[in-house]
Design an enzyme around this catalytic site. Sequence first.
Site, PDB file in Angstrom:
ATOM      1  N   SER A   7       0.959  -1.229   0.056  1.00 31.87           N
ATOM      2  CA  SER A   7       0.211  -0.036   0.075  1.00 31.87           C
ATOM      3  C   SER A   7       0.751   1.161   0.289  1.00 31.87           C
ATOM      4  O   SER A   7       1.713   1.490   1.081  1.00 31.87           O
ATOM      5  CB  SER A   7      -0.878   0.142   1.167  1.00 31.87           C
ATOM      6  OG  SER A   7      -1.464   1.300   1.438  1.00 31.87           O
ATOM      7  N   HIS A  32      -1.158  -1.145  -4.301  1.00 29.22           N
ATOM      8  CA  HIS A  32      -2.475  -0.802  -3.698  1.00 29.22           C
ATOM      9  C   HIS A  32      -2.566   0.524  -3.501  1.00 29.22           C
ATOM     10  O   HIS A  32      -1.521   1.277  -3.003  1.00 29.22           O
ATOM     11  CB  HIS A  32      -2.592  -1.618  -2.365  1.00 29.22           C
ATOM     12  CG  HIS A  32      -3.815  -1.529  -1.722  1.00 29.22           C
ATOM     13  ND1 HIS A  32      -4.920  -2.178  -2.183  1.00 29.22           N
ATOM     14  CD2 HIS A  32      -4.398  -0.472  -0.431  1.00 29.22           C
ATOM     15  CE1 HIS A  32      -6.000  -1.837  -1.236  1.00 29.22           C
ATOM     16  NE2 HIS A  32      -5.508  -0.806  -0.643  1.00 29.22           N
ATOM     17  N   ASP A  34      -4.671   3.611  -2.123  1.00 36.23           N
ATOM     18  CA  ASP A  34      -5.837   4.083  -1.061  1.00 36.23           C
ATOM     19  C   ASP A  34      -6.063   5.467  -1.413  1.00 36.23           C
ATOM     20  O   ASP A  34      -5.690   6.322  -1.356  1.00 36.23           O
ATOM     21  CB  ASP A  34      -5.317   3.907   0.201  1.00 36.23           C
ATOM     22  CG  ASP A  34      -4.867   2.450   0.575  1.00 36.23           C
ATOM     23  OD1 ASP A  34      -6.008   1.741   0.646  1.00 36.23           O
ATOM     24  OD2 ASP A  34      -4.107   2.096   1.058  1.00 36.23           O
ATOM     25  N   MET A  36      -8.639   8.143  -0.581  1.00 39.29           N
ATOM     26  CA  MET A  36      -9.659   8.651   0.757  1.00 39.29           C
ATOM     27  C   MET A  36      -9.936   9.943   0.466  1.00 39.29           C
ATOM     28  O   MET A  36      -9.480  10.946   0.207  1.00 39.29           O
ATOM     29  CB  MET A  36      -8.825   8.584   1.909  1.00 39.29           C
ATOM     30  CG  MET A  36      -8.359   7.136   2.077  1.00 39.29           C
ATOM     31  SD  MET A  36      -7.239   7.324   3.731  1.00 39.29           S
ATOM     32  CE  MET A  36      -6.716   5.436   3.695  1.00 39.29           C
ATOM     33  N   HIS A  65      -8.266   1.239  -4.379  1.00 39.40           N
ATOM     34  CA  HIS A  65      -9.157   0.755  -3.253  1.00 39.40           C
ATOM     35  C   HIS A  65      -9.769   2.140  -2.853  1.00 39.40           C
ATOM     36  O   HIS A  65      -9.223   3.178  -2.281  1.00 39.40           O
ATOM     37  CB  HIS A  65      -8.499   0.498  -2.069  1.00 39.40           C
ATOM     38  CG  HIS A  65      -9.215  -0.025  -0.699  1.00 39.40           C
ATOM     39  ND1 HIS A  65      -8.651  -0.046   0.578  1.00 39.40           N
ATOM     40  CD2 HIS A  65     -10.305   0.020  -0.400  1.00 39.40           C
ATOM     41  CE1 HIS A  65      -9.589  -0.302   1.409  1.00 39.40           C
ATOM     42  NE2 HIS A  65     -10.715  -0.300   0.702  1.00 39.40           N
ATOM     43  N   MET A  67     -12.070   4.324  -0.844  1.00 42.55           N
ATOM     44  CA  MET A  67     -12.779   4.915   0.352  1.00 42.55           C
ATOM     45  C   MET A  67     -13.539   6.038   0.169  1.00 42.55           C
ATOM     46  O   MET A  67     -12.817   7.250   0.892  1.00 42.55           O
ATOM     47  CB  MET A  67     -11.646   4.608   1.651  1.00 42.55           C
ATOM     48  CG  MET A  67     -11.189   3.300   1.850  1.00 42.55           C
ATOM     49  SD  MET A  67      -9.681   3.273   2.973  1.00 42.55           S
ATOM     50  CE  MET A  67      -8.385   3.220   1.474  1.00 42.55           C
ATOM     51  N   MET A 138     -11.764  -5.904   5.118  1.00 43.04           N
ATOM     52  CA  MET A 138     -10.997  -4.789   5.676  1.00 43.04           C
ATOM     53  C   MET A 138     -10.534  -5.612   7.193  1.00 43.04           C
ATOM     54  O   MET A 138     -11.924  -6.121   7.659  1.00 43.04           O
ATOM     55  CB  MET A 138     -11.753  -3.568   5.637  1.00 43.04           C
ATOM     56  CG  MET A 138     -11.869  -2.680   4.730  1.00 43.04           C
ATOM     57  SD  MET A 138     -10.200  -2.166   4.134  1.00 43.04           S
ATOM     58  CE  MET A 138      -9.471  -1.290   5.501  1.00 43.04           C
ATOM     59  N   ASP A 176      -6.658  -6.288   4.232  1.00 51.54           N
ATOM     60  CA  ASP A 176      -6.130  -5.086   4.136  1.00 51.54           C
ATOM     61  C   ASP A 176      -6.165  -4.454   5.614  1.00 51.54           C
ATOM     62  O   ASP A 176      -7.173  -4.405   6.127  1.00 51.54           O
ATOM     63  CB  ASP A 176      -6.841  -4.185   3.115  1.00 51.54           C
ATOM     64  CG  ASP A 176      -6.169  -2.835   2.915  1.00 51.54           C
ATOM     65  OD1 ASP A 176      -5.041  -2.540   3.437  1.00 51.54           O
ATOM     66  OD2 ASP A 176      -7.109  -2.115   2.176  1.00 51.54           O
ATOM     67  N   GLY A 198       1.305  -2.079   4.021  1.00 52.72           N
ATOM     68  CA  GLY A 198       1.716  -0.889   3.862  1.00 52.72           C
ATOM     69  C   GLY A 198       2.860  -0.759   4.705  1.00 52.72           C
ATOM     70  O   GLY A 198       4.132  -0.702   4.159  1.00 52.72           O
TER      71      GLY A 198
END
Length: 225
Positions: A7, A32, A34, A36, A65, A67, A138, A176, A198
Amino acid sequence: MIYISPSLLAADFSRLGEEVDRIESAGANYLHLDIMDGNFVPNISFGPGVVASLRKKSMLIFDVHMMVFNPERYIDRFMKAGADIITVHYEAVKDPTALLRSMREREIRAGISVSPETPIENVIPLVDAGLCNMVLVMTVKPGFGGQKLIPETLDKVRKLRRYAERHGIELDIEVDGGISADNIAQCSSAGANVFVAGTAIFGSKKPNAVIKQMRLKAHDNPFMG
Ligand code: DX5
Ligand code: ZN
């Protein structure tokens, strides 16, 4: 097949290109990413511009991913930026069936993610209908790197893998949050085959050794039924 997906959230953001190079040559399969929005989760990360810049530098599978509330607004933008897999949160989407169907029409590999409080049963109909290639379970509350894995979340992984095996469904199950070489065996024996990490990978001076060890442990501890 086992996939290791470092990540980017744990990378040094002042040297992103070099950081991605470092884990690519260390043997990662995926990257990966993320996303957000400061709304679905309290944190804000980065958007499609960063993904597009990294796309020019890397051959890794980009595992995005999201979020983000109402992620349907951004699917095209992330596809254009070079995403290979886009995972949306079950909790953030009004009509998951419609969204996954439209992602399938756009020929993007689609994942659906469940936060720790969401029962795995909620996504079974989507899996059953063949609307997603991957389920992301998750293992921490989404929003921040560096948290501790919540062991109870692995019961959901086990339940889902049992269901998929029993019904002959080919499915990637990604875990994750708080994953490392110390607990990957629990995750793989529960039925996960895609492992996000990560802190454990980007935070290491020897990411190649960490990735190798993670892969080995996952391989040696397959799903036990
Ligand atoms: C958390 C993110 C994770 C996070 C994992 O909301 O979805 O991908 O970056 O980081 P570690 O491995 O440090 O828990
Ligand atoms: Zn993530």
